[in-house]
Design an enzyme around this catalytic site. Structure first.
Site, mmCIF file in Angstrom:
data_model
loop_
_atom_site.group_PDB
_atom_site.id
_atom_site.type_symbol
_atom_site.label_atom_id
_atom_site.label_comp_id
_atom_site.label_asym_id
_atom_site.label_seq_id
_atom_site.Cartn_x
_atom_site.Cartn_y
_atom_site.Cartn_z
ATOM 1 N N GLU A 179 8.886 16.396 15.651
ATOM 2 C CA GLU A 179 9.351 16.238 14.272
ATOM 3 C C GLU A 179 8.534 17.154 13.352
ATOM 4 O O GLU A 179 7.305 17.112 13.357
ATOM 5 C CB GLU A 179 9.184 14.784 13.811
ATOM 6 C CG GLU A 179 9.697 14.557 12.405
ATOM 7 C CD GLU A 179 9.388 13.168 11.858
ATOM 8 O OE1 GLU A 179 8.225 12.722 11.951
ATOM 9 O OE2 GLU A 179 10.312 12.533 11.316
ATOM 10 N N GLU B 287 9.961 1.562 10.734
ATOM 11 C CA GLU B 287 10.921 2.666 10.596
ATOM 12 C C GLU B 287 10.106 3.932 10.751
ATOM 13 O O GLU B 287 9.343 4.292 9.858
ATOM 14 C CB GLU B 287 11.573 2.658 9.206
ATOM 15 C CG GLU B 287 12.137 1.330 8.741
ATOM 16 C CD GLU B 287 13.443 0.965 9.395
ATOM 17 O OE1 GLU B 287 13.931 1.778 10.209
ATOM 18 O OE2 GLU B 287 13.953 -0.122 9.128
ATOM 19 N N CYS C 263 13.839 11.039 6.770
ATOM 20 C CA CYS C 263 13.606 10.600 8.155
ATOM 21 C C CYS C 263 14.814 10.867 9.043
ATOM 22 O O CYS C 263 14.670 11.234 10.190
ATOM 23 C CB CYS C 263 13.239 9.136 8.188
ATOM 24 S SG CYS C 263 14.423 8.118 7.312
ATOM 25 N N LYS D 75 0.890 -1.170 0.000
ATOM 26 C CA LYS D 75 0.000 0.000 0.000
ATOM 27 C C LYS D 75 0.926 1.217 0.000
ATOM 28 O O LYS D 75 1.434 1.615 1.043
ATOM 29 C CB LYS D 75 -0.887 -0.031 1.245
ATOM 30 C CG LYS D 75 -2.230 0.647 1.082
ATOM 31 C CD LYS D 75 -2.174 2.109 0.741
ATOM 32 C CE LYS D 75 -1.837 2.973 1.938
ATOM 33 N NZ LYS D 75 -1.524 4.370 1.547
HETATM 34 P P1 NAD Z 1 2.322 8.417 7.423
HETATM 35 O O1 NAD Z 1 2.471 7.614 8.662
HETATM 36 O O2 NAD Z 1 1.322 9.491 7.396
HETATM 37 O O3 NAD Z 1 1.934 7.463 6.198
HETATM 38 C C1 NAD Z 1 2.744 6.377 5.791
HETATM 39 C C2 NAD Z 1 1.865 5.340 5.144
HETATM 40 O O4 NAD Z 1 0.958 4.804 6.107
HETATM 41 C C3 NAD Z 1 1.006 5.852 3.994
HETATM 42 O O5 NAD Z 1 1.001 4.874 2.977
HETATM 43 C C4 NAD Z 1 -0.374 5.996 4.652
HETATM 44 O O6 NAD Z 1 -1.436 5.894 3.741
HETATM 45 C C5 NAD Z 1 -0.364 4.819 5.600
HETATM 46 N N1 NAD Z 1 -1.276 4.920 6.754
HETATM 47 C C6 NAD Z 1 -1.629 6.034 7.438
HETATM 48 N N2 NAD Z 1 -2.457 5.691 8.481
HETATM 49 C C7 NAD Z 1 -2.589 4.336 8.453
HETATM 50 C C8 NAD Z 1 -3.284 3.388 9.260
HETATM 51 N N3 NAD Z 1 -4.005 3.767 10.324
HETATM 52 N N4 NAD Z 1 -3.179 2.100 8.943
HETATM 53 C C9 NAD Z 1 -2.432 1.694 7.887
HETATM 54 N N5 NAD Z 1 -1.761 2.539 7.083
HETATM 55 C C10 NAD Z 1 -1.827 3.851 7.354
HETATM 56 O O7 NAD Z 1 3.784 8.935 7.051
HETATM 57 P P2 NAD Z 1 4.185 9.895 5.848
HETATM 58 O O8 NAD Z 1 3.642 11.243 6.153
HETATM 59 O O9 NAD Z 1 3.850 9.236 4.546
HETATM 60 O O10 NAD Z 1 5.790 9.911 5.958
HETATM 61 C C11 NAD Z 1 6.483 10.803 6.771
HETATM 62 C C12 NAD Z 1 6.878 10.127 8.067
HETATM 63 O O11 NAD Z 1 7.622 8.962 7.786
HETATM 64 C C13 NAD Z 1 7.786 10.979 8.937
HETATM 65 O O12 NAD Z 1 7.400 10.834 10.283
HETATM 66 C C14 NAD Z 1 9.155 10.345 8.738
HETATM 67 O O13 NAD Z 1 10.069 10.539 9.782
HETATM 68 C C15 NAD Z 1 8.804 8.919 8.577
HETATM 69 N N6 NAD Z 1 9.865 8.197 7.858
HETATM 70 C C16 NAD Z 1 10.664 7.347 8.559
HETATM 71 C C17 NAD Z 1 11.690 6.668 7.908
HETATM 72 C C18 NAD Z 1 12.610 5.746 8.649
HETATM 73 O O14 NAD Z 1 13.349 5.003 8.008
HETATM 74 N N7 NAD Z 1 12.619 5.732 9.980
HETATM 75 C C19 NAD Z 1 11.883 6.869 6.535
HETATM 76 C C20 NAD Z 1 11.045 7.748 5.860
HETATM 77 C C21 NAD Z 1 10.021 8.401 6.546
#
Ligand code: NAD
Length: 486
Positions: free
Chosen positions: A390, A254, A288, A178
């Site tokens: 963040e 992550e 991230c 997804k």
């Molecule tokens: P997000 O958590 O909003 O969304 C990530 C994914 O999760 C999307 O595909 C979204 O549709 C899905 N999602 C959201 N709610 C959900 C739920 N309840 N159940 C299942 N899926 C769900 O994150 P984002 O805004 O896309 O990305 C930014 C975040 O990601 C930042 O916090 C960043 O630090 C983190 N990030 C971490 C790493 C790492 O390696 N630690 C790498 C990249 C990004």
């Protein structure tokens, strides 16, 4: 208008519900595609296809053949490099110079590295004594975990998605992905590549949609999914962990970070400034392990601040196709509203705005884009929300420090534990300091330097488990012990 469909059982299919959502170019605000939104029906079909694939050809392929096909996936991504590059830049607005050096090559490499690794990783064996003197032989066998749910974010879409799909397939699993609703294109395109590379139908499935009440949530709740690997926000991780608790399904996370950089006075300042420029502003700050807190030893504080300011003001903002551009827009208007909220909050909390702090003037064609200024602050207290939460935008706060103990305390004073960077010429001190820093990724005199064989992941609220190298195999496979009485 281009339509993006789900990829289930080797075919592109429409949503049963007929619901579609917009895919927006963040540089212009224009709608560039319509995307099918998946629901329970599509997740059910995708999970069933994945399960059937495990029982079919994929589950019986000799390991060398499985790896050869994964190599072909990487080769096909490289052969179709321009298409992947155009799709990634259209979805994210990021400079081509970045996507062509990082996102797409790493997307391909993620298949090769894990294919090569899985072939060569041994499992343990122990000979044991038995009372009758004949002995017994124990040996471990590694098997695929089954159907893996992959939920990926928008900041490095192809790179972070394949970072999970590569090892999952190398270990013999099937996946249902997804992708982020903001960036569906490269995940969709990869379906064609899977077919071209001879990956059997049902091994790689994609269902588009949102999180709560949509494809993301249904995927994490589906009992046919054996494990969920997720990259995204910490609070989304909490929701997914609750869903995965049902059925005691494994998770690998992550998550977010609020990463510190520590600059000692003896550092090579040219390198420290160049590295901090990248770690604060690359990908418009949407990395991230990017740096949002910078601690600089007092004797070089003023020089560091004025040189980082000059660097931020020299960034070239503009459309991704321009080869001189090194600063793109944020991912969406919604995300810009969030980041601008923090820009306002910083001023309310008493920050000195060294540079930026608002929205830049852009040519009319980019008026609808999510552009924002790179921003540097000083003068905030250690409890300011801007220093603790963040932001995920192109900004950092710089604070002076006077001693090693003080700065280690400041750096660790956070709920997160993803990454930290130390700049010093004194390697004994570097070693002393990093051993005290609470983070999964520790860089000395560098940033974003990654050997894919090394462990990758965060401590505290930044994640669970480690991916990368052999560490990922612990999540993507099951080990069973066989004990043979001799
Ligand atoms: P997000 O958590 O909003 O969304 C990530 C994914 O999760 C999307 O595909 C979204 O549709 C899905 N999602 C959201 N709610 C959900 C739920 N309840 N159940 C299942 N899926 C769900 O994150 P984002 O805004 O896309 O990305 C930014 C975040 O990601 C930042 O916090 C960043 O630090 C983190 N990030 C971490 C790493 C790492 O390696 N630690 C790498 C990249 C990004």
């Amino acid at each position: 208008m281009k339509e993006i469909r789900h990829f289930i059982n080797g075919e592109y299919v429409a949503s049963e519900s007929g619901r579609l959502f917009d895919d927006i170019d963040p540089a212009t605000g224009e709608n560039i595609a319509r995307v099918h939104e998946g629901g329970k029906a599509e997740i059910d079909r995708a999970v069933a296809a994945a399960r059937a694939a495990l029982d079919g050809e994929w589950g019986h392929l000799p390991i060398a053949e499985r790896m050869a096909r994964l190599h072909r996936v990487a080769d096909r991504i490289n052969e179709r490099f321009e298409e992947f590059l155009a799709a990634e830049c259209a979805d994210t607005g990021k400079p081509r110079s970045m996507a062509s050096h990082i996102d797409i090559p790493r997307g391909a490499a993620n298949f090769k590295i894990f294919a090569d690794l899985v072939k060569n990783v041994p499992t343990e064996s122990f000979h044991m004594d038995t009372p009758d003197g004949t002995g017994a032989l124990n040996y471990a066998i590694r098997r695929p975990k089954g159907v893996i749910g992959v939920i990926s974010p928008w900041n490095l879409p192809l790179l972070l998605m394949t970072w999970k799909v590569g090892p999952a397939l190398a270990c013999g699993n099937a996946v249902v992905v997804k992708p982020s609703e903001e960036t569906p294109q490269t995940t969709a395109l990869l379906g064609e590549v899977m077919n071209e590379a001879g990956i059997p139908a049902g091994v790689y499935n994609v269902v588009h949609g949102f999180g709560p009440g949509s494809a993301g949530e249904y995927l994490t709740q589906h009992k046919g999914v054996d494990a969920v690997t997720f990259t995204g926000e910490t609070r989304t991780g909490t929701a997914i962990m609750k869903a995965a608790a049902e059925g005691i399904r494994d998770v690998s996370f992550e998550l977010g970070g609020k990463n510190p950089a520590i600059v000692f006075a003896d550092a090579d300042l040219d390198q420290a400034i160049e590295g901090t420029m990248r770690s604060a502003f690359a990908n418009c700050g949407q990395v991230c392990f990017g740096t949002e807190r910078v601690y600089v030893e007092r004797p070089v504080f003023d020089e560091f601040v004025s040189r980082l300011k000059a660097g931020a003001e020299a960034l070239k903002m503009g459309p991704s196709q321009d080869p001189d551009v090194n600063f793109g827009p944020l991912i969406s208007q919604e995300h810009r509203d969030k980041v601008l909220g923090y820009y306002r909050l910083a001023e309310e909390e008493g920050a000195t705005v060294v540079t930026g702090g608002g929205v830049p003037e852009m040519p009319e064609a980019f008026g609808g884009g999510a552009w924002i200024q790179p921003t540097i602050w000083t003068g905030l207290g250690d409890d300011a929300r801007v220093v603790r939460e963040e932001i995920f935008g192109p900004c950092c706060h710089i604070r002076p420090f006077d001693s090693e103990d003080e700065v280690v305390g400041l750096a660790n004073d956070t709920d997160y534990g993803l990454a930290a960077t130390v700049w010093t010429r004194d390697l004994a001190r570097a070693n002393r300091v990093v051993r005290r820093l609470e983070a999964g990724l520790l860089w000395v005199n560098s940033w974003f330097l990654r050997d894919l064989r090394t462990p990758f992941g965060g401590m505290k609220s930044s994640g669970i488990g480690r991916e990368g190298g052999v560490h990922g195999l612990e999540f993507y496979s099951e080990l069973s012990n066989v004990c043979i009485k001799l």
